[in-house]
Enzyme design. Sequence first.
Site, PDB file in Angstrom:
ATOM      1  N   SER A 146      -5.058  13.263  12.567  1.00 52.82           N
ATOM      2  CA  SER A 146      -5.923  12.627  11.489  1.00 52.82           C
ATOM      3  C   SER A 146      -5.266  13.032  10.407  1.00 52.82           C
ATOM      4  O   SER A 146      -4.281  13.742  10.438  1.00 52.82           O
ATOM      5  CB  SER A 146      -7.541  13.085  11.500  1.00 52.82           C
ATOM      6  N   TYR A 159     -14.632  18.458  11.959  1.00 56.26           N
ATOM      7  CA  TYR A 159     -13.558  17.433  12.265  1.00 56.26           C
ATOM      8  C   TYR A 159     -12.205  17.897  11.727  1.00 56.26           C
ATOM      9  O   TYR A 159     -11.149  17.648  12.541  1.00 56.26           O
ATOM     10  CB  TYR A 159     -14.044  16.016  11.702  1.00 56.26           C
TER      11      TYR A 159
HETATM   12  C1  GCO Z   1     -13.938  10.751   7.079  1.00 51.60           C
HETATM   13  C2  GCO Z   1     -13.496   9.996   7.984  1.00 51.60           C
HETATM   14  C3  GCO Z   1     -11.888  10.188   8.364  1.00 51.60           C
HETATM   15  C4  GCO Z   1     -11.190   9.251   8.982  1.00 51.60           C
HETATM   16  C5  GCO Z   1      -9.753   9.656   9.597  1.00 51.60           C
HETATM   17  C6  GCO Z   1      -8.775   9.851   8.610  1.00 51.60           C
HETATM   18  O1  GCO Z   1     -15.158  10.986   7.150  1.00 51.60           O
HETATM   19  O2  GCO Z   1     -13.371  11.012   6.251  1.00 51.60           O
HETATM   20  O3  GCO Z   1     -14.049   9.586   9.361  1.00 51.60           O
HETATM   21  O4  GCO Z   1     -11.916  11.644   9.168  1.00 51.60           O
HETATM   22  O5  GCO Z   1     -11.675   8.844  10.009  1.00 51.60           O
HETATM   23  O6  GCO Z   1      -9.932  10.862  10.391  1.00 51.60           O
HETATM   24  O7  GCO Z   1      -7.518  10.039   9.228  1.00 51.60           O
END
Ligand code: GCO
Length: 255
Positions: A146, A159
Site C-alpha cells: 500500500s 493497517y
Molecule cells: C485509507 C485507505 C488507504 C488505501 C490504500 C492506499 O484509509 O487511507 O484505505 O489505506 O486503501 O491502502 O494505498
Amino acid sequence: MSIKLFDLTGKTALVTGSSRGLGRAFAEGLAAAGARVILNGIDEARLEETAASMRSSGFDVLTAAFDVTDETAVISAFETFDANGIEVGILVNNAGIQFRKPMLELATSDWQRVIDTNLTSAFLVGREAAKRMAERGAGKIINVGSLTSELARATVAPYTVAKGGIKMLTKAMTAEWAEKGIQANAIGPGYMITDMNEALLANPEFDAWVKARTPARRWGRPEELAGTVIYFASAASDYVNGQIVYADGGMISVL
Ligand code: GCO
C-alpha cells in the site's frame, strides 16, 4: 514471434481475499493471461458467485474457502491442493481489512485483528506455498502492500504497520527463498475505487484531497493493477526480487 514472457498458460495462481475488490481484479488479470486461478475467501457463497461470473468469461476458476489467519486452516487447504494434484505456482497475498480509528481509542483486539489479517496471513500462506515452490525450484509470490507501506496516515495505524511489514516481509522472503527459485515482490496500490474505500470516496473532502495529492488527479481502478500482477507472476520478472511497485497515479513520488 509473439511475446510469451507474460503468458501464464499452465500456471495455477492462488489469490487470497479474491471474491471482490482488488483480489478479484488480480484474479481476473491472471486468468486473462492464461492462468488457472483459485479464489479464496471465507464466504463460500460469495466465492462461488464470483467464480461463476469469471467462468462465464471463459476463465479456469477454482474456489478454496479458508481463513487465511487460521494456521490449521491454511495448512489443511494446501494439503487438499496436494491431494488433488494442484500446484500453486503463483501466490498473491492480497487478503486484508481496513479499520479506521485513532490509536488512543483503538482496542488491542482491533489492532491484532488487522495485523493478523493483513500481515501474518501473508506469512502463513506464503510459508505453505513456498515449501512446495522450493521443492519444484520455482514460484512467484506477490504481496499486496500500500502507499502506507511507505507513508503513514492518521487513524489507520494497524493497517499502516501491517503494510509496512508486507514490504519488509517481501524482502525477508527474498533473503531466504530467492536461491530456491522463488521470486517474491510486492504491489503498492494507490487510492483505488473499492468497497474498502467506499466511505472515503463518499467523503467530498477526502475525495478532493486524493485528487489534489495524486499527480494523475484521480482514483485508480482495480483493473489498472492487472498489468503489474501479471508482470510479477510471469517469466518477465524471473530476475526481479524483493521489489515493490507502486501503481498509485504518482502519489508516492511527490510532496
Ligand atoms: C485509507 C485507505 C488507504 C488505501 C490504500 C492506499 O484509509 O487511507 O484505505 O489505506 O486503501 O491502502 O494505498
